[in-house]
Design a protein around this motif. Structure first.
Motif, PDB file in Angstrom:
ATOM      1  N   THR A  27     -20.669  20.994 -38.544  1.00 36.32           N
ATOM      2  CA  THR A  27     -20.535  20.045 -37.431  1.00 36.32           C
ATOM      3  C   THR A  27     -20.808  20.635 -36.057  1.00 36.32           C
ATOM      4  OG1 THR A  27     -18.172  20.494 -37.194  1.00 36.32           O
ATOM      5  CG2 THR A  27     -18.785  18.729 -38.689  1.00 36.32           C
ATOM      6  N   ARG A  35     -22.977  23.458 -35.413  1.00 31.64           N
ATOM      7  CA  ARG A  35     -24.351  23.937 -35.319  1.00 31.64           C
ATOM      8  C   ARG A  35     -25.335  22.857 -34.845  1.00 31.64           C
ATOM      9  NH1 ARG A  35     -26.992  27.221 -40.265  1.00 31.64           N
ATOM     10  NH2 ARG A  35     -25.474  28.807 -39.695  1.00 31.64           N
ATOM     11  N   PRO A  36     -25.230  21.617 -35.350  1.00 27.81           N
ATOM     12  CA  PRO A  36     -26.190  20.610 -34.894  1.00 27.81           C
ATOM     13  C   PRO A  36     -26.105  20.326 -33.391  1.00 27.81           C
ATOM     14  CG  PRO A  36     -25.025  19.855 -36.844  1.00 27.81           C
ATOM     15  CD  PRO A  36     -24.344  21.107 -36.393  1.00 27.81           C
ATOM     16  N   LEU A  37     -25.080  20.815 -32.737  1.00 30.69           N
ATOM     17  CA  LEU A  37     -24.866  20.430 -31.337  1.00 30.69           C
ATOM     18  C   LEU A  37     -25.344  21.478 -30.334  1.00 30.69           C
ATOM     19  CD1 LEU A  37     -21.245  18.986 -31.722  1.00 30.69           C
ATOM     20  CD2 LEU A  37     -23.403  17.766 -31.848  1.00 30.69           C
ATOM     21  N   GLU A  63     -28.194  22.547 -29.464  1.00 30.98           N
ATOM     22  CA  GLU A  63     -29.382  22.273 -28.662  1.00 30.98           C
ATOM     23  C   GLU A  63     -29.195  21.103 -27.701  1.00 30.98           C
ATOM     24  OE1 GLU A  63     -32.039  24.181 -28.670  1.00 30.98           O
ATOM     25  OE2 GLU A  63     -31.183  25.508 -30.186  1.00 30.98           O
ATOM     26  N   ARG A  64     -28.058  20.428 -27.789  1.00 27.89           N
ATOM     27  CA  ARG A  64     -27.889  19.236 -26.946  1.00 27.89           C
ATOM     28  C   ARG A  64     -27.657  19.584 -25.493  1.00 27.89           C
ATOM     29  NH1 ARG A  64     -24.220  14.783 -29.984  1.00 27.89           N
ATOM     30  NH2 ARG A  64     -25.476  14.644 -31.876  1.00 27.89           N
ATOM     31  N   GLU A 105     -25.641  18.093 -23.286  1.00 29.47           N
ATOM     32  CA  GLU A 105     -24.208  18.142 -22.963  1.00 29.47           C
ATOM     33  C   GLU A 105     -23.445  18.702 -24.164  1.00 29.47           C
ATOM     34  OE1 GLU A 105     -23.289  17.484 -20.011  1.00 29.47           O
ATOM     35  OE2 GLU A 105     -25.000  16.376 -19.218  1.00 29.47           O
ATOM     36  N   LEU A 149     -19.488  19.789 -24.252  1.00 24.70           N
ATOM     37  CA  LEU A 149     -18.473  18.749 -24.298  1.00 24.70           C
ATOM     38  C   LEU A 149     -18.430  18.124 -25.694  1.00 24.70           C
ATOM     39  CD1 LEU A 149     -16.317  17.301 -22.836  1.00 24.70           C
ATOM     40  CD2 LEU A 149     -17.985  15.674 -21.988  1.00 24.70           C
ATOM     41  N   ASP A 150     -19.614  17.908 -26.272  1.00 26.41           N
ATOM     42  CA  ASP A 150     -19.652  17.358 -27.619  1.00 26.41           C
ATOM     43  C   ASP A 150     -18.917  18.273 -28.600  1.00 26.41           C
ATOM     44  OD1 ASP A 150     -21.019  15.219 -26.705  1.00 26.41           O
ATOM     45  OD2 ASP A 150     -22.970  15.787 -27.508  1.00 26.41           O
TER      46      ASP A 150
END
Lengths: 391, 437, 297
Positions: free
Chosen positions: C90, C92-94, C96-97, C99, C102-103
């Protein structure tokens, strides 16, 4: 089957017609207002829940004025929520006896409510001006942490009951009395009265925030969010702008706090705790920080999902599990929050509709299936893809 | 719930009922699986007003005080089962819908409003947090729904509004267990008997901790005891190390200490107090929430020989009613009933008696039936005071000892201090505090 | 008892209490700081990880094998593995985002709720306690106060962990990769470091330390579903005071907060909430990067 197609057709046609005939924001606003008035005659609890939603929506929207428009994430906005609710509650408790003597007992409850609201916002400004001045010197995670610290300091002051003002951990009970004007009696705390009062405060507040973000001031804010250095090079006083945004954001959160005290009939120390600061953060992330309406959508999801869970005993007994999973799911699968998701859904429906126009039901279903599996696959596949790029 | 097989409608209700009442963790899995799969779950949503009595249970089911909700759930589950097997109330089944207050006033009031307006409950019971109870009291009066408080202990809840700045008592709020005021009356009686002149306290840093100390001092002074109050320490909830506070108390060298620490905090305190030599340095420690709900899962007990109180004792009084309850409960849950379980259990029987006496589930008539009601339950025979709606139940204090038969701590010997509302008022006359009885 | 002196000066005993508090806080804060320093993730679930460590350890000793040391290792390993699952699934996918931070915070907050419920489901709501190992079940008298040997052992363990981490990060190849990646991720990636795998390894290490902290704390305090809630806020304070990402800073910060919590209440009644936050505000205003900076420091 045919009736369902018929309804879909009719809704589609209605949408097309509306757009073609130049339906404007104003027309949709009128529809919305009619909806608001109609809701007031709905089930009593729904009126309560919607009132709470409006308050939380204002809370989140005001929070996002700072976060979404200047890039500063506050983790201490609960101090302003509590400032509003305690300001209100303390004025109501301590001024009501005198107000009756000055303005007469009939109108006193209304007058003290007004005074309480002013008191709440003034208290918030008294906190926000110095706290903001100190905090905006910091950026990013440091700003989040210093606001968290200030927020918890306010919390620790409230539960210490200074001068007997805050009544410690029990909080201050709020009683909205019966107002009597020209022989007519009404109770401000009555469910529907309070609903309209809340709407009458929240809607103009939302409009005011909208005006702020679309004003030159708001443009400057956005410039600061995109690149503080470039904004400074353009001669913008970045720190001052952030400070002002902080104070404006706090003031609107204070308004939400005032309304919450009246709704729940208590100013509780929980209003100042960091878990309350988390509410607008979570609502904004759920809803999408990059959309003006994102926090409003997020507040809606936040409250109505929790309510939905509570209606099913099997879920209510373990609500934390389902609520936690929802949070994780929303963040993972909706990159831009629920508001972004709604926009995406709209776009997707148009695509499905286009497929339907091309090849009927089968084509639409095929398109729906394929696009859904692509979308769901993307999350799992993304990291592998990235690693592949790197190698 | 168990007896009626048959129509689909019944099955749906059974699914809702068993899930709502939780039964145990395993049935939750079944209920969730079934519930999510079956479209029939929608049947839970409608206002269920097909007769019978529906009650709303509001307890803390999450966060650091969730053990209180879990204990209460065992109590009311058992009562629901017994009552419905016994033919229900006027021939109709009773149903309990539980909601989590999360220990927070805003949430509690939303849940209460939903229970009253969406579920159409005939009455409410529960509440663990005194702060939440005080916020809710004016609300139930406005909604005109009876509320039977089974745990929250602040005296201000049953002190009629106006008696004191913080009083919120009204005609809709009742309490079926003893209050902090009654408990401290007992504590003062115990303390006055002991050979101890200097007293101190260590309590949690919220209203409950402060009120305990205030009432303890006021009752001791009212009794004319020749004592001094030397030190007070208020560590926060969920403190991970009490040692600094423990050393401060030991340094003050009191003869006795009263402590209202509870739950996981009490368990932490006990281990660290023992380590620091507390029980060698302090002659008497009075644990006001030490028994019952706060027994840890692995049974590590309060030290034997210390004084502790409970709002209900499974062995007192020695009536058949109490014995039956104790045995049934033990058979069902493999542990002795705690006071929180007994309070929730008894709330159901109180509602049954009130509804049968009133002959209807009309809120106003049920409230009237509660007012001044005489009742008998595991806790013994008692009545509700007509002015305060507080159950006039005794304070129970005793000496902690390990019971081999029940593999549990019990109070033995145990002393029961009967109370009389006028006497309590008299003892508190010199203080600002209301007796709430 | 000796007659106590009239003035409550800060004595050696208070220092021991402070260090004992600080050493437990260090074990949780150092993992939090490490993960933040390398991955940029503020792991809200770190307190919940700490709690799982305690539960696993006490379940192993009370029900499976009555061996304290195995229990502690089991607790730490279990939490490390849970951390890996959460990171890979959960977080790792974030990365590159835009924001993403915060996610990540919200996702880990979601896990706090899920873990709470899972713990209640498995162990129930009631508090548990755990015995110290028999070899350390004796007491030691320091400056007139009695302490369990186990409490002193945990203080020692914190020093050992600090030293071990320092050697690991400064002297090993893996440590140099960690330092390099934390200061410039792009560069490390270009130089052929498998960044995702390194991130997972660091997340494992941080979670492992949280689990270790929880397991070692179990004999000193009760274990209940809310165990992590208070600790995570203290850990945030420590990490800020010491410097986000700094292991040595986490150590000094933890000891300072421990001492403040041990000594503060003697001077300011009920100052237990306010004092650490005041310290945090002062540090942030005067030296926002914390007392120490950088992974290797």
């Amino acid at each position: 089957m045919s009736t369902r197609d018929g309804i879909a057709d009719r809704i589609g046609t209605f949408g097309h017609e509306a757009v073609r005939n130049g339906w404007t924001t104003e027309r949709f606003a009128v529809l919305g207002l009619i909806g608001l008035v109609l809701l007031a005659f709905g089930p009593s609890f729904q009126v309560y829940l919607f009132t709470e939603f409006m308050i939380v929506a204002l809370f989140a929207l005001a929070f996002n004025l700072l976060y979404g428009y200047t890039g500063l994430l506050s983790f201490g906005h609960a101090m302003f929520f509590a400032g509003g609710s305690y300001g209100m509650a303390m004025v109501l408790r301590d001024v009501t006896p005198y107000a009756a003597e000055v303005v007469g007992s009939g109108i006193a409850p209304l007058v003290t409510f007004g005074l309480g609201a002013v008191g709440g916002v003034v208290l918030v400004l008294l906190i926000a001006v110095p706290v903001g001045w100190l905090s905006v010197r910091l950026e990013e995670i440091y700003f989040a942490l210093i606001t968290l610290a200030f927020g918890m300091l306010v919390y620790s002051i409230i539960i210490q009951n200074p001068g007997g003002l805050t009544n410690g951990t029990d909080g201050v009970i709020v009683t909205l009395g019966i107002t009597e004007v020209a022989g007519a009696e009404f109770r401000l705390g009555e469910r529907r009265t309070y609903y309209f009062l809340t709407a009458a405060v929240v809607l103009p507040s939302i409009y005011a925030i909208w005006r702020v973000v679309t004003s030159p001031f708001g443009t400057v804010c956005k410039a600061i969010r995109e690149s503080p250095d470039r904004a400074a090079a353009l001669g913008i006083d970045v720190t001052y702008h952030r400070w002002m945004t902080f104070v404006v954001s706090a003031a609107f959160v204070g308004v939400a706090g005032v309304l919450m005290a009246g709704l729940a009939n208590v100013a509780s120390p929980y209003h100042a705790h960091w878990t309350t600061s988390a509410i607008p953060v979570v609502a904004t992330v759920i809803g999408g920080a990059t959309f003006f309406a994102g926090p409003i959508v997020g507040a809606f999801v936040f409250l109505y999902v929790r309510w939905g869970i509570s209606r099913f005993p099997a879920l209510e007994a373990h609500w934390e599990l389902f609520f936690g999973l929802m949070l994780i799911g929303v963040v993972l699968y909706f990159k831009q929050g629920a508001a972004g998701g709604l926009l995406m859904l709209r776009g997707w429906l148009f695509e499905v509709r286009a497929a339907y126009d091309r090849g009927g039901t089968d084509a639409a279903l095929t398109y729906a299936k394929e696009s859904t599996s692509t979308r769901l696959g993307r999350i799992g596949g993304s990291s592998d893809g990235k690693r592949g790029d790197r190698e | 719930m168990i007896e009626e097989p048959g129509t689909i409608q019944n099955n749906e209700n059974a699914a809702c009922g068993s899930a709502g009442s939780g039964v145990d963790r395993r049935s939750f899995l079944k209920a969730t699986g079934a519930g999510l799969a079956a479209t029939g779950l929608a049947g839970c949503l409608g206002d269920d007003d097909g007769g019978g009595l529906t009650l709303g249970a509001v307890y803390i089911f999450s966060g650091f005080a969730s053990l209180y909700g879990d204990e209460a759930e065992r109590g009311y589950e058992l009562a629901v089962e017994e009552i419905n097997e016994d033919g229900g109330i006027d021939g109709e089944d009773v149903e309990v819908i539980a909601r989590d207050t999360e220990g927070d006033a805003d949430t509690a009031i939303r849940q209460m409003t939903s229970l009253i307006e969406e579920e159409g409950v005939d009455g409410l019971f529960g509440l663990d947090s005194s702060g939440v109870a005080q916020a809710m009291a004016p609300q139930v009066a406005e909604q005109q729904v009876p509320l039977m408080v089974t745990h929250a202990a602040t005296p201000f809840l049953t002190s009629p509004e106006g008696e004191h700045d913080n009083s919120v008592g009204n005609e809709w709020v009742f309490r079926n267990c003893n209050s902090l005021s009654i408990d401290m009356y007992g504590a003062a009686q115990v303390a006055a008997e002991l050979d101890a002149e200097e007293w101190a306290t260590i309590g949690p840093d919220y209203a409950f901790g402060y009120e305990t100390w205030d009432y303890f001092q006021a009752y001791l002074e009212g009794l004319g005891a020749d004592v001094e109050f030397t030190d007070e320490q208020y560590p926060g909830l969920e403190t991970s190390d009490y040692t600094p506070y423990i050393s401060a108390i030991i340094d003050a060298e009191p003869d006795g200490v009263i402590t209202p620490l509870w739950g996981a905090d009490l368990t932490t305190f006990l281990g660290q107090a023992d380590e620091a030599g507390w029980f060698d340095a302090i002659e008497y420690t009075l644990f006001s929430v030490g028994m019952g709900t706060d027994l840890p899962a692995d049974g590590s007990p309060l030290p034997e020989g210390q004084h502790a109180s409970t709002r209900y004792d499974p062995f007192v009084p020695e009536t058949e009613e109490n014995e039956t309850f104790r045995e049934t409960y033990y058979e069902e849950y493999d542990t002795l009933p705690t006071y929180n379980a007994e309070g929730a259990y008894r709330a159901l029987y109180l509602y049954r008696e009130a509804v049968e006496e009133a002959g209807s589930t009309d809120h106003d008539e049920v409230r009237e039936a509660f007012t001044g009601m005489e009742h008998s339950g595991p806790v013994g025979e008692y009545h509700f005071d007509e002015e305060t709606n507080q159950a006039v139940v005794p304070a129970i204090w005793g000496t902690v000892s390990q019971d081999e038969e029940w593999e549990s701590n019990v109070l033995d010997p145990v002393e029961v201090y009967d109370v009389d509302a006028d006497e309590l008022d008299e003892l508190l006359a010199d203080s600002e505090l209301p007796s709430g009885v | 008892m000796e007659p106590s002196t009239t003035l409550a000066f800060v004595g050696l005993a208070d220092v021991v209490i402070g260090l004992s508090l600080g050493s437990r806080l260090f074990l949780i804060a150092v993992g939090l700081s490490l993960i933040f320093g390398v991955l940029g993730v503020l792991n809200f679930a770190h307190g919940a990880f700490y709690m799982i460590g305690a539960y696993v350890a006490l379940t192993v000793t009370n029900q499976l094998i009555d061996n304290f040391w195995i229990a502690v290792v089991a607790g730490a390993l279990a939490v490390g593995l849970i951390g890996v699952l959460i990171e890979v699934g959960t977080i790792r996918p974030l990365y590159e985002r835009a924001e993403g931070e915060l996610d990540q915070l919200i996702v880990t907050f979601g896990f706090v709720l899920v873990i709470h419920e899972a713990v209640r489901f498995v162990w129930g709501s009631q508090p548990y306690s755990m015995d110290a190992p028999a070899s350390l079940a004796f007491s030691v008298s320091i400056a007139g106060s009695t302490f369990s040997a186990y409490r002193l052992f945990v203080i020692g363990a914190a020093f050992v962990v600090m030293a071990g981490l320092w050697l690991f990060v400064t002297k090993t190849y893996f440590g140099s990769l960690v330092r390099g990646t934390s200061s410039d991720r792009e560069m490390a990636s270009m130089l052929g470091v498998d960044v995702p795998r390194l991130y997972t390894a660091v997340f494992f290490l941080g979670s492992f330390l949280a689990g270790l902290g929880g397991a070692l704390s179990a004999p000193l305090q009760s274990t209940s579903p809310a165990l992590g809630d208070q600790v995570i806020i203290d850990a945030f304070i420590i990490v800020v005071i010491g410097g986000l990402g700094s292991m040595f800073g986490a150590f000094v910060g933890a000891m300072l907060v421990g001492l403040m919590q041990a000594i503060g209440p003697q001077f300011i009644a009920a100052g237990h909430i306010a004092i650490p936050f005041v310290a945090m505000v002062i540090v942030l205003l005067l030296r926002p990067e914390g007392l120490f900076g950088g992974i290797g420091e």
